[in-house]
Structures are given as structure tokens and as C-alpha cells.
Design an enzyme around this catalytic site. Sequence first.
Site, PDB file in Angstrom:
ATOM      1  N   GLU A 159      79.052  24.901  67.802  1.00 22.52           N
ATOM      2  CA  GLU A 159      78.692  24.199  66.566  1.00 22.52           C
ATOM      3  C   GLU A 159      77.484  23.880  66.175  1.00 22.52           C
ATOM      4  OE1 GLU A 159      83.317  23.452  65.321  1.00 22.52           O
ATOM      5  OE2 GLU A 159      82.169  21.671  66.103  1.00 22.52           O
ATOM      6  N   GLU A 229      87.498  29.255  66.710  1.00 27.38           N
ATOM      7  CA  GLU A 229      88.589  28.123  66.643  1.00 27.38           C
ATOM      8  C   GLU A 229      89.460  28.387  65.248  1.00 27.38           C
ATOM      9  OE1 GLU A 229      86.976  24.175  66.945  1.00 27.38           O
ATOM     10  OE2 GLU A 229      85.810  24.669  68.647  1.00 27.38           O
TER      11      GLU A 229
END
Length: 935
Positions: A159, A229
Site C-alpha cells: 500500500e 485485499e
Amino acid sequence: MSYKLEYDHKSFILNGKREFLHTASIHYFRFPQEEWREVLWKAKLAGVNCIDTYFAWNVHEPTPGAWDFTANRNCGAYLDLCAELGLHVIARPGPFICAEWDFGGLPDWIADQGEMEYRSADPRFLHYADAYFDQVIPMISSRQSTQGGSVILVQVENEYAHLKSDEDGREYMEYLRDGLIRRGIEVPLISCEGGVEGAIEGANFWSGADVHYWKLRKKQPDTPKIVTEFWTGWFEKWGGARTDHKTPAMLEARMMEAIRAGFTGITHYMFCGGTNFGDEGGRTVGGDDVFMVTSYDYDAPLSEYLGFTPKYGVVKRIGGFIQTTADFLLESEECEADVRVNGKATVRIRRHGGTSMYFVEQHGNERGDVYFTDEAGSTYMATVNPGQIVPVTVNLPILSGWKLSYNSFFGGFHTIDGTPTLIVFSDSGQRSWLRVEAPGDLSVNAPASAQVNNMEQKRLAEMDLCHFDHPQNIDLSSGTQSLHIIVLSTSVMDRTWWNLNGDPTLYIGADGFEPVEEGAGIWYRPGQDSVLVRWGGLNGTKSDHGFKQGGTRHILKQQTVHPELPEWGLWEVMQESPYPSAQGGHGTGALVTDAPSGIRGRGSVWYTARVHSPESCSTTMVLPHTQDPVRIYVNGQEAGTLKSSFGGAVTVPLKSGDNEISLLSQHMGRFNFSYYLGEPKGVHGPVYRDGKTEDFRYGWSTADGRAVHLDQVNRDLADGEILRKSFRKDGYDGFRLVGSLSERMSVNGRNMDMGLYRNWYRIVSLDLTPYLIDGDNVIEMAYTSSPVARLDLLGYRNDRCIEEWEQRPVTVPAVNRAWTPAGNADVSGPAWYRSRFAKPVILEGLLVKLKLRLTGLSKGSFWVNGQPMGRYWAIGPQEYYKVPLAVLCEENEILFFDEEGRSPHQISWDWEDMCQVLVLHNRYAETALGRNHPK
């Protein structure tokens, strides 16, 4: 056996065959090693074919150069087990992992290595990251699919777009990418939420699948689109509410949105969350007190205790649908078509070859039959619940020359005992339509409930089905080919299992099984040495329950599995003194400083200083530099608590003469997601007496004079509108503003340097002192949102700084110290409690999960046999705490440190209510549910 992994813009291709990656995120370090096989097997039973796991640096290098790959840290053994069970692996080694894990996986000690920029190309950080990669990456590279192992993808960082843009982070990301390749990684690389050249970027989300899909397609048109995710639930924080807002029905709809959009890989984050044992739970942005609870249950498909939840049924059902239609999904493209729809519904289409799949979404407020007509004039119907997306599949190749059309969900397609077997399901009592077209004449053997219409030289059969809780069987044959179709209700589908180890086997719930004891929820099949056990309603009862297994009746006594811990012996207590002496066996560990220096390691710390007062009075103590909750003691008595961090103030009493001021702070976890990684913990700067605090949410005004209170909803304010407020110094020479502020802010006409702060962080602590003048000081900021939970102005005088602090850690009392019976009475002040207990007697083969309900305790930590079980805090939402059976011996010791000295006499053992699959051979090598394959 090694295999080759390739990809194109549609999907990943394993050994020449496209594969939909249906992935479960399960972190090895959040479970005892003894539970790995069970959690992985249950993931596989849900139709999962891949496991996603982070690798936590701080787990493997707790102190510099001391590497640990034992027990639940044995990541190599975890990867090997995945391979044994036939599960692929997506490896995510970081070095930063977020994961609501302390410091985002970075080790505590790195914060003591001098100034450095974490997660950057700073050579000082890369020096330590390289040492970590040198240890972990070889374990991954030797287990790649190209070398006969389980790892098919490896992630670069995590991320990173939330920290820097691709361009700004290029040097760092390329360094990590090259480091992976240099250490032998040859499978494809991936990234999530931020990318680097040479890595396939995925998206992390819960909703908005279409937006994420097209962003990825625009950025990387030639790569597969995967959800790295897919958030099945959410984490919980101390003092917050239960995070069960994502319902099973919503989970199903969001999964179907992702499939409809064209994603060919979905990773359930989390599939089973596990536990933040010890003090590994992190802290995140969004407030000044977002500290993770010990449980990482995440409201996931498998609970923290590995029990099936309603979301498990959703994942398993959609997993069966994916498996049945994967060949089509992996080749199909969304297309525009003139589809006419009745009612409040929409229909979107994916096509490949002669097959079409219509995704029918209901926007009404009740279940209804949605009819639609396609551009060819064919009309179809689907029964759809509010917010649901139901697939209508037309002309799906099912066998050589066979085509199948169906207006609800498929539950899996495998060959059982030599016969291709298909499951179709819908809600109990609802109807569905099924059409089968064969290359030759069809023979149909269907139950009376199925209305069958044969047409066109009997090569086509149309069936009107009603879904009952009792399985229905349809047998079709054409020439030498046959097809067995099982019609189930959704509830029975949730209790139906495909066992794909060896020769595929099908087990259909508990239907046809006989109850041994009414109300016990324990079922068995006569003549089978297997059992499906469902526990329910046992807590708080003393009844016995039994079942038959292999012809022998077993009795499960609740008292032997669920003992009341306080009944096993006297609790013992040792009080923790708030003074700097060595009471409790701590040792002084004294460090005299001008100001507290924070918490370097884990656990709790005492800070103690002496304050002289010429008279008895009250004073406002200002602590501008805190990062964890703090308890304040004056002369041995608790005088106040700062529950939030980033600084605060407490009014405390002083007596005439010398006063002992003691501060107790527990390390509640470092930021796991923030620009501010590596923040100091505890109390880490000057403390002042005779200060002031003001709730600064009130008395703001707009440019046209409207009064604004930030604790209210202000619907008439536009985002970005300038608000103004003034105050005077009134003899104080230091000021901090703590709370929710806008990143666009000025003081007396000077723009403030907000550093790395962003509005969505929701909390910041700013030093106003350099910007202030004598007289009226005017603060201006752009309005962003309300209501605001906290905005405090702290004022202090530097000549009232409390100096010469003594600092020492809170450590476990020496074993040879005397302990005294505590009884039911609480102790005044922090205290240690200890008790011994015998291991519960549990029937062999039962998958019991033990937990403690810590009723009556306040805040602290506990250990079992020296193993840290986690932090606890009475403010909730966590009530139960997992104690793995693996940590228990025949005789055991449990130890508590309670900050308020609350007696643990009310705590009790409990077990988790859950439906468990019992396995009788090699622990999960076979699924022993009792076969019920109706033919």
C-alpha cells in the site's frame, strides 16, 4: 513438481490453464503452529485455492541480529504445509506490512538506531531491511512454484500509494523489487495500492469494484485484475463498537460485484484473522485512541476460534460458483446489449463464445421476480433479494457437447464415483429454472417435484425446480455420458462439503443424519465412524451431551471442558507500588531525566517525580507529549487518567509539602499505518503543573459572523469555508492544540507548517507557541467535517516544568516473593495476580477452543505459562480472550497485571460455540462428515 506461471490481461495461467485465484488471507504468526493445519484445511473446504500471508519482520528479529523461526514463527513450515494441502501462496514480505500489527511489522529496536526515514531509500533504513530480506526471502524463493513449492506470487512492499506517489517512491520500490529478484524470486511480482514497473498492481477495497477495475485496467492494460485485499470485515479498537456492520448478504453482493466487474482473483482479507497475542496489536490513524484490541477476529468467515460464521457459508457458496464457471469467467468480457428489464433492477452481461452470464441486481426493497429480455428476444427470470446480485447463465458448456442454462447459483462441479456431479441451489422454498441441452437424446430421471419438459427430439430438457431443505436428485444421460444434478437449498448448501483430496467425495450437510440427543445439536450417521458436531446453547448449563461414534456412545461433560477457574484454588496477589522503590521485585532501573523519555520496549513504564507545594491545592497537570493512555497518581492514590493520546491535562490534588507524582503508561502499539511511523511511546516530553486546558470546539465563526460549534452537525457550511477563533495567552508561554484540525490552517495570518498531517488522519498535536503574539491571537482554518470529537487547547508555563523524573519498567515480580490470598476484594492501585490450574479434560478428537472471559478486571495484560496472551481493557468491545490449548501443560500458571488492582475472582473459562468438522485420519487428511451422496 514445479509448474510454470504466466499471465495475460485476463488471468493467471498455471501450466497452460487459466486459474481463478480464490484466496484466503491467513497470517501464520497470528495462530499457534498447532492450529495451522485446521485453519488451512477449513479454507480449502470453502473452495479456496490460494493462501495470502504477510511476513512480520518484528516477529522474526525481536532484537538486532537475533533471528527466530521457531513455533508459530516458522514461516518455512507454513509454506510447506500449504504445498502439502495443495494450496498456492501469495507471499507478502514487506518489509512494511501494515496489518494492524505493531509498527506495521518493523521491529521496535529500529527506532533506537538513530534518525532515518522508514519505508524509503534512506541507506540507513535499507541497511536493516536488507538484513531482513537476507533471512526471509531465501525461505520464500526456495518454495516457489518453479521449484516445486507453493509460492506463485510475491508482493513488493504494501500500500505504498498511501505514503508516496509511484514517481516519488520509485527509487525505494525499485530497490525492493531488485532485491527480491537478486535473492532468487522468479515468480511474478505484485503490488497493491501503488506500484512499480515489473509488478502487477492489485486493488484493496470492499465496495466500488467497477471503479477499481477500470483504474487498474487504465494503468496496466496487459495484466490480470486482482483484488489483493477484499475486506470481509474490519478491525476493532479499544473503546469502539463491534465491527459487524458488513453483513453476510452484503459480502455476497460485493463478491458478485467484483466477479461481474471482471476481477479474476479475490483475496479475502481476512478469511481468518486470528489473535494479536502479546502486545503486537498496532495503532492506526482516524483518532487519538485507535488502538487495536487483542482479538483480530475481523468479523471474518472463520472466527478467531476457527469456527464457521455465516460469512463462511457465503464464501463457500460463491467459491462453488466460481469453480463451476471459472473457465467462462476467465475468458469472458463485459459487453453492452439492449436488455429490457422490469421492476427496479439492472442487468449487466459478460460473454464468451456462445455463453452469456447475466448479473441481475435488485434495487427494490423486497424480494421479487425480475424478468428481462435480451437483444435476441429471449426472456429470462431470476428471483432476487434486495441488494442481491443473482447470475443467470445461458449455454454454459458442462460436458462435451452439453450446454446448461440456469437462473441461480451453482454450488460446484466435480466427478464423484465416476459421475460428473453438479450442485444447484437457491433459498429454501424458492423456485429456479434449469435447461440442459445434450448432443443426443436425453434421458431424464427427476423427482416428482421437478416439472420436466422435453423438446426437440428429446435433446433438450427444461425443468421448473422448487428448492427444499431435503436434497433432490436429477440424473440425465445421453449416449455414454451422464450428469448427476443435486438440487439444494442455500441453508443445506452451507452444510455441504466437497472433499477433493484423492478421489473427490461429496458430503451433504446433516440431512439424513439422526440426532443422538434432542437439543444437543450432535449428529451422526449410523454405521459410519464419523461425526458432525454442532455445539449450541451449552454455555451456562451443566447438562451432559452424548453422541455415537464407531458404535460407541461418548458423553461430553461440560464441567470437564468448562471449569470455573477461581474454583481451582486461591488467587494470590502482589501489589505494584507507584513509588520508585524496588517493591514487587522490579529492580529500580532508575533513569533521572529532566523529562520522561517514553517507552522503548514493550509493556508498561512508571515515571516518578517529586513536587513541592507550599499549601494544599489543586493543580492542572499538562502532559503535552503522550502517545498512550496515562494514569496519574499523587502520593500513592490515583488522581486521574488520560485515556487519549497526543497530550492532555488532568486536575490533581497536592498536599502541603513534598508530593510524589507517578505516571503509569502501557505501550498500546505503534502506528501500523501512518506517515508518522516510529513515534515515541508513553510519556516522552516535559510535564507541567499549574497549566490550563480549554475545549476549543466552541466559539468559532464564519466570515459573515455566523457562530459555529464544531461538536455539532453543520450542514450549512461548505467544505473549505474559512472559520475563525481567537484567544489570549493570559500569562502562559507555551500552547499546543490537540485534536481534529484542517491541514489548511493559519495563526495570526501565518500559514502553519502541518508537516505530514492529512485531514483524514482526524487528529494532530500542533505547537502554536512560535506563532503567537501578546494580545488577541487569531486562528483560521478551512472547515472539513463535523461533529468533532476532540479539540483541546493546552496552555502551560515553562517555569512550572516538573523535573528530575525517575523511570523504570513494570516487570513481573520475582518468583520467590511472597504472595498472599486475595479473595474477592479489589486492591487499591496496580496489582499482580497469580493462580494455578489443571489442564481441562477434553474428549480426544474434539476441536475445542478455550477462551477466558475477564469479567471484573480493568486494564492490563495476562500470561499463561509465561506466554503473553495479550492486553485487556474493560472498556470493550472485546470480552473474551483466546487461550490456545497448545500453551497448556498438565499444571499451569496464569498471571495478570491489572492497573486498578481489580480482583479476578469473576473471570471464567468458556468454550466457543461453533460447528466443527471432525477429522479422524491424519487430522484433516480426510473429511469425516458422514457421506450422504444421494443417488
